[in-house]
Design an enzyme around this catalytic site. Structure first.
Site, PDB file in Angstrom:
ATOM      1  N   CYS A   1     -43.818  56.286 -26.731  1.00 57.23           N
ATOM      2  CA  CYS A   1     -44.642  56.995 -26.715  1.00 57.23           C
ATOM      3  C   CYS A   1     -44.495  58.562 -26.884  1.00 57.23           C
ATOM      4  O   CYS A   1     -43.784  59.100 -26.384  1.00 57.23           O
ATOM      5  CB  CYS A   1     -45.864  57.491 -25.720  1.00 57.23           C
ATOM      6  SG  CYS A   1     -46.908  58.696 -25.555  1.00 57.23           S
TER       7      CYS A   1
ATOM      8  N   CYS B   1     -45.824  61.506 -24.704  1.00 55.59           N
ATOM      9  CA  CYS B   1     -45.645  61.706 -23.020  1.00 55.59           C
ATOM     10  C   CYS B   1     -43.976  60.608 -22.567  1.00 55.59           C
ATOM     11  O   CYS B   1     -43.201  60.936 -21.778  1.00 55.59           O
ATOM     12  CB  CYS B   1     -46.609  60.703 -22.389  1.00 55.59           C
ATOM     13  SG  CYS B   1     -46.943  59.142 -22.366  1.00 55.59           S
TER      14      CYS B   1
ATOM     15  N   CYS C   1     -50.867  47.372 -34.893  1.00 55.11           N
ATOM     16  CA  CYS C   1     -50.448  47.660 -35.987  1.00 55.11           C
ATOM     17  C   CYS C   1     -50.399  49.329 -35.404  1.00 55.11           C
ATOM     18  O   CYS C   1     -51.197  50.145 -35.161  1.00 55.11           O
ATOM     19  CB  CYS C   1     -51.643  47.604 -37.416  1.00 55.11           C
ATOM     20  SG  CYS C   1     -51.503  48.517 -38.719  1.00 55.11           S
TER      21      CYS C   1
END
Length: 117
Positions: A36, A39, A106
């Site tokens: 991510c 984070c 996606c």
């Protein structure tokens, strides 16, 4: 949490979408882990990435517990977000037949970071 650019904020926080075929991970197939951008949590393994031709990175599986599914505000699509920080990743689609798992995450490239491994 990382400091995000204005374009990263538009996609990750405001649930935007990058232009198709514009993201750096669309045609990228090195071995490693996708994290991510906001984070740093582990989201996807490179072995679950496949070429769908849709214009965004596509995965047919996520790291267990890493991604939450939320009915999109349009009431039709299913949004995917980071389970740790709720960063917008993209959408998930089922029944398209791209892989045996028959699922496609996606994902916006801008929502991801890649670590070789």
């Amino acid at each position: 949490m990382k400091t995000l650019s204005e374009e990263e904020k538009r996609i990750i926080l405001l649930k935007g979408t990058e232009a198709p075929f514009s993201g750096k991970y669309n045609d990228f197939y090195e071995k490693g882990i996708y994290l991510c951008k906001q984070c740093g949590s582990k989201l996807y393994k490179s072995e679950d990435k496949f070429k769908s031709g849709c214009g965004w990175p596509s995965f047919d599986d996520e790291i267990s517990g890493a991604v939450k599914r939320i009915l999109d505000k349009d009431g039709v699509r299913t949004e995917i977000v980071c389970s740790n920080c709720n960063a917008h990743l993209g959408h998930v689609f089922e029944g398209e037949g791209f892989t045996e798992k028959n699922i496609r995450h996606c994902v916006n490239s801008i929502s991801l970071e890649f670590v070789k491994g």
